[in-house]
Design a protein around this motif. Sequence first.
Motif, PDB file in Angstrom:
ATOM      1  N   GLY A  33       0.843  -1.187   0.000  1.00 36.64           N
ATOM      2  CA  GLY A  33       0.000   0.000   0.000  1.00 36.64           C
ATOM      3  C   GLY A  33       0.880   1.240   0.000  1.00 36.64           C
ATOM      4  N   PHE A  34       0.822   2.002   1.109  1.00 35.58           N
ATOM      5  CA  PHE A  34       1.640   3.201   1.209  1.00 35.58           C
ATOM      6  C   PHE A  34       2.715   3.068   2.286  1.00 35.58           C
ATOM      7  CE2 PHE A  34      -2.467   4.663  -0.518  1.00 35.58           C
ATOM      8  CZ  PHE A  34      -1.997   5.149  -1.728  1.00 35.58           C
ATOM      9  N   ALA A  35       2.858   1.858   2.832  1.00 34.84           N
ATOM     10  CA  ALA A  35       3.874   1.655   3.866  1.00 34.84           C
ATOM     11  C   ALA A  35       5.255   1.752   3.221  1.00 34.84           C
ATOM     12  CB  ALA A  35       3.688   0.292   4.531  1.00 34.84           C
ATOM     13  N   PRO A  36       6.121   2.641   3.748  1.00 29.03           N
ATOM     14  CA  PRO A  36       7.404   2.872   3.084  1.00 29.03           C
ATOM     15  C   PRO A  36       8.349   1.683   3.214  1.00 29.03           C
ATOM     16  CG  PRO A  36       7.319   4.042   5.180  1.00 29.03           C
ATOM     17  CD  PRO A  36       5.955   3.451   4.966  1.00 29.03           C
ATOM     18  N   ASN A  37       9.123   1.465   2.184  1.00 31.83           N
ATOM     19  CA  ASN A  37      10.211   0.504   2.244  1.00 31.83           C
ATOM     20  C   ASN A  37      11.461   1.300   2.635  1.00 31.83           C
ATOM     21  OD1 ASN A  37      12.287  -1.273   1.783  1.00 31.83           O
ATOM     22  ND2 ASN A  37      11.342  -2.159  -0.047  1.00 31.83           N
ATOM     23  N   VAL A  38      11.712   1.352   3.946  1.00 35.59           N
ATOM     24  CA  VAL A  38      12.672   2.312   4.480  1.00 35.59           C
ATOM     25  C   VAL A  38      14.065   2.121   3.875  1.00 35.59           C
ATOM     26  CG1 VAL A  38      13.786   3.150   6.566  1.00 35.59           C
ATOM     27  CG2 VAL A  38      11.366   2.568   6.603  1.00 35.59           C
ATOM     28  N   GLU A  39      14.499   0.871   3.756  1.00 37.85           N
ATOM     29  CA  GLU A  39      15.879   0.656   3.311  1.00 37.85           C
ATOM     30  C   GLU A  39      16.084   1.069   1.858  1.00 37.85           C
ATOM     31  OE1 GLU A  39      17.865  -2.765   4.511  1.00 37.85           O
ATOM     32  OE2 GLU A  39      17.066  -2.696   6.541  1.00 37.85           O
ATOM     33  N   SER A  40      15.103   0.745   1.011  1.00 37.03           N
ATOM     34  CA  SER A  40      15.336   1.135  -0.384  1.00 37.03           C
ATOM     35  C   SER A  40      15.202   2.646  -0.543  1.00 37.03           C
ATOM     36  CB  SER A  40      14.414   0.377  -1.338  1.00 37.03           C
ATOM     37  OG  SER A  40      13.089   0.522  -0.954  1.00 37.03           O
ATOM     38  N   ILE A  41      14.383   3.284   0.319  1.00 40.65           N
ATOM     39  CA  ILE A  41      14.321   4.748   0.262  1.00 40.65           C
ATOM     40  C   ILE A  41      15.646   5.350   0.731  1.00 40.65           C
ATOM     41  CG2 ILE A  41      13.209   6.797   1.250  1.00 40.65           C
ATOM     42  CD1 ILE A  41      10.582   5.266   1.228  1.00 40.65           C
ATOM     43  N   LEU A  42      16.209   4.784   1.796  1.00 40.19           N
ATOM     44  CA  LEU A  42      17.508   5.271   2.278  1.00 40.19           C
ATOM     45  C   LEU A  42      18.564   5.157   1.187  1.00 40.19           C
ATOM     46  CD1 LEU A  42      17.988   4.020   5.955  1.00 40.19           C
ATOM     47  CD2 LEU A  42      17.985   6.372   5.121  1.00 40.19           C
ATOM     48  N   ALA A  43      18.485   4.055   0.447  1.00 44.30           N
ATOM     49  CA  ALA A  43      19.475   3.837  -0.614  1.00 44.30           C
ATOM     50  C   ALA A  43      19.372   4.902  -1.701  1.00 44.30           C
ATOM     51  CB  ALA A  43      19.292   2.448  -1.209  1.00 44.30           C
ATOM     52  N   LEU A  44      18.179   5.500  -1.842  1.00 43.51           N
ATOM     53  CA  LEU A  44      17.998   6.543  -2.857  1.00 43.51           C
ATOM     54  C   LEU A  44      18.534   7.892  -2.376  1.00 43.51           C
ATOM     55  CD1 LEU A  44      14.359   5.619  -3.947  1.00 43.51           C
ATOM     56  CD2 LEU A  44      16.455   5.266  -5.276  1.00 43.51           C
ATOM     57  N   ASP A  45      18.859   7.975  -1.080  1.00 46.81           N
ATOM     58  CA  ASP A  45      19.447   9.173  -0.488  1.00 46.81           C
ATOM     59  C   ASP A  45      18.638  10.434  -0.798  1.00 46.81           C
ATOM     60  OD1 ASP A  45      21.244  10.706   0.906  1.00 46.81           O
ATOM     61  OD2 ASP A  45      22.501  11.094  -0.863  1.00 46.81           O
ATOM     62  N   PRO A  46      17.343  10.442  -0.428  1.00 46.50           N
ATOM     63  CA  PRO A  46      16.522  11.609  -0.773  1.00 46.50           C
ATOM     64  C   PRO A  46      16.714  12.767   0.214  1.00 46.50           C
ATOM     65  CG  PRO A  46      15.188   9.985   0.362  1.00 46.50           C
ATOM     66  CD  PRO A  46      16.576   9.406   0.289  1.00 46.50           C
ATOM     67  N   ASP A  47      16.553  13.984  -0.277  1.00 45.95           N
ATOM     68  CA  ASP A  47      16.528  15.152   0.607  1.00 45.95           C
ATOM     69  C   ASP A  47      15.193  15.220   1.345  1.00 45.95           C
ATOM     70  OD1 ASP A  47      19.010  15.890  -0.414  1.00 45.95           O
ATOM     71  OD2 ASP A  47      18.095  17.006  -2.068  1.00 45.95           O
ATOM     72  N   VAL A  48      14.130  14.822   0.651  1.00 46.48           N
ATOM     73  CA  VAL A  48      12.791  14.893   1.217  1.00 46.48           C
ATOM     74  C   VAL A  48      12.000  13.664   0.763  1.00 46.48           C
ATOM     75  CG1 VAL A  48      10.590  16.127   1.193  1.00 46.48           C
ATOM     76  CG2 VAL A  48      12.711  17.428   1.246  1.00 46.48           C
ATOM     77  N   VAL A  49      11.205  13.110   1.685  1.00 49.03           N
ATOM     78  CA  VAL A  49      10.251  12.071   1.308  1.00 49.03           C
ATOM     79  C   VAL A  49       8.858  12.649   1.481  1.00 49.03           C
ATOM     80  CG1 VAL A  49       9.386   9.748   1.758  1.00 49.03           C
ATOM     81  CG2 VAL A  49      11.813  10.258   2.079  1.00 49.03           C
TER      82      VAL A  49
END
Lengths: 369, 354
Positions: free
Chosen positions: A113-129
């Motif tokens: 759903g909308f539950a974040p996949n924290v590790e793959s988001i971290l790997a993208l190194d975003p300034d903002v989520v």
Amino acid sequence: MMFRRLSCVLTLLTLLAACGGQPAADETAAPITAQATAITVTDQRGTTLTLDQPAERIVTIPIPAAALMMAVDGSAERLVGIHPSSAQAIEGGILGEIFPEARTIPRDVVSEGFAPNVESILALDPDVVVQWGNRGSDLIEPLENVGLNVVGLHYGTQEDLETWIALFGNMIGKPERTTRIIDWQHNSLAEIQMQAEMIADERPTILYFNRLREEMRVAGSDTYNDFYIQLVGGVNPAAEVTDFVTVNAEQVLAWNPDIILIGNFDEATPDDVYQNPLWQDMRAVVNQRVYKVPLGGYRWDPPNQESPLLWRWLAVLAFPEVYTFDLRADIRENYQLLYDYTPTDAQIDQILHIDLNREAAAYERFINR
Amino acid sequence: MSVLLTGEQRKPFSGSQTAHWLLVAGLPLMVVAVGIAALGIGRYSVSPEQVYRILLATVLPIEPTWSETDARVVILSRGPRVLLSMLVGGGLALSGAVLQGVFRNPLVGPQILGVSSGAAFGGALAILFGLGWVFLVSGAMVCGILALVIVYAMSQVDGRAPILMLVLAGVVTSAFFTALVSVLTYVADPYSRLPAIVFWLMGSLATATYPKVVPAALPVLIGGGLILLLRWRLNILSLGEEEAAALGVRVQPLRWLLLVAVAAIVAGAVAVSGVVGWVGLVVPHLARMWVGPDHRVLLPVTLLLGAAYLTIIDTLARSLTPAEIPLGILTALVGAPVFFVLLRRTRGRGWVDA
């Protein structure tokens, strides 16, 4: 309504003021010093973030947020991760043609759903989520716990939409572009409101189907669909219920709407309405006023960056004699504003679902001559 | 184990026995009355007199005093829906009663065999791929039967299936297919497919049409007919495996025959209406309180009571508010408290396994 809109504008002004000394006209300038460009962003949860510089790497999880971010930015290059459904919409729609690079944006940002996949988001190194702000802390806390900047959004009204545009523009340091888009929304709104006030004709009842095939789901009061049905001078027969509700064919018949709108959340077409044996004597069927809602840079049925175009589309269909918009020209002009892109006639046909709506009443107004 | 029977042999109605049995005999009439009343109720208003005339006009040549739309509402919208609610309600209730007899446990329902979950998976799969209702119905049937085949294979011990193995196999199969359904909701597009799957799983007859009556009617009529023919033997089977064998009944084939019939009915019901819970649990208990545990009477009464019960519930679901109330929610809201009260009232009578 007016008061809420005013307060929204004030919010916007505050947000813009928060940009500090950044020269508004110089959007594309190279980064100045960190202090000069520090940005304060207050999201819809009331949480305040401070960014040292305009966000360069952004992950969006709410599905409409990806398309809106592209419109506000005028490009897809800041998006480093988007929801798989956003990606699907981009690939299938015109946005993928406008921004070919958007087709390759990573999409493994959610687990379910909308539950974040924290590790793959971290790997993208975003300034903002960018994430939903009112759907429970499970969606946000895992991100904040690992130190990510999260912008929480609410959804559903014109005010929310304008707040999104302002927030996004602030976040990426493009206040001028943001102002132009919001001004366009406000001016379009005022223009339609003014014309709607002069309507003396009987007001048609307009029923919006969010889903039609496996389930008949209509928009009641307190929905964005109800807002624009009233805006153009129509009456929502389903306003006796609140929010989106499932109804049966008999209830639709009891409402006997003049106009039926079919949304883009399932594959239903006007034929699904025309061929329902129960509805043969319904006004919308007899008068051929059943329309598939257009699908541009995003679905036109929920609030989105192209909403003013939907208002005009619906206004013309509800009162072909009153409203004189040239929608095809409007689309061309405002796609320039939103995407710096001029769509071809074939693309406009596709956006307006000319193939499905060709025979419907008043649709000749939108067909290229 | 046999307390299930002996505890219930006391008739709840000790007053006028004749009046009691007359009431039971009048049950078919009551079902017909419920059906006709349901045809007259709905969001679109058609006067009762017109409904009556429209119905008569289907068999007699009557000059129409009603509009085309009135007739379509009664015949095309409410007609299939009432038929379906009767078939699904009767079928699920009958299935529950049979399973409670076969497993000699008052707590089992149609979900116990894993057939519901299997059918739910098949249907959800069809929705996920955007296939039409024909695939939905056939997918639900195929996967429902597949679940039963898996249960059969898992429960075999030395060429026979002890009750315990059967129940465990059912629980495992059910859990497995439930997990598969979760996988589908996990991969489904949250904007387009997921709401459709969730809506269907919650149970609804809102999309009833006459073509959909067929996949529900065939298993209920064939499976139900078979079950009713075997209702004498079910009495013996519910005495216990050894007792039944001692009385000359071939327990294994009989049990599987009944289970296959139940699986077909449940799969058909899920296919057209999604997962409607509680009917198969509550209605057999109501019937048992009314007419006692003798399956010869209990099964037909359960079938009719289930048909009337779900028709009433579905009529409420579609006409109380402009919004449809999902059937599964109403049956659970009504079913759970009723079941609780029943459990409390019958605790002293040894229904719960000794």
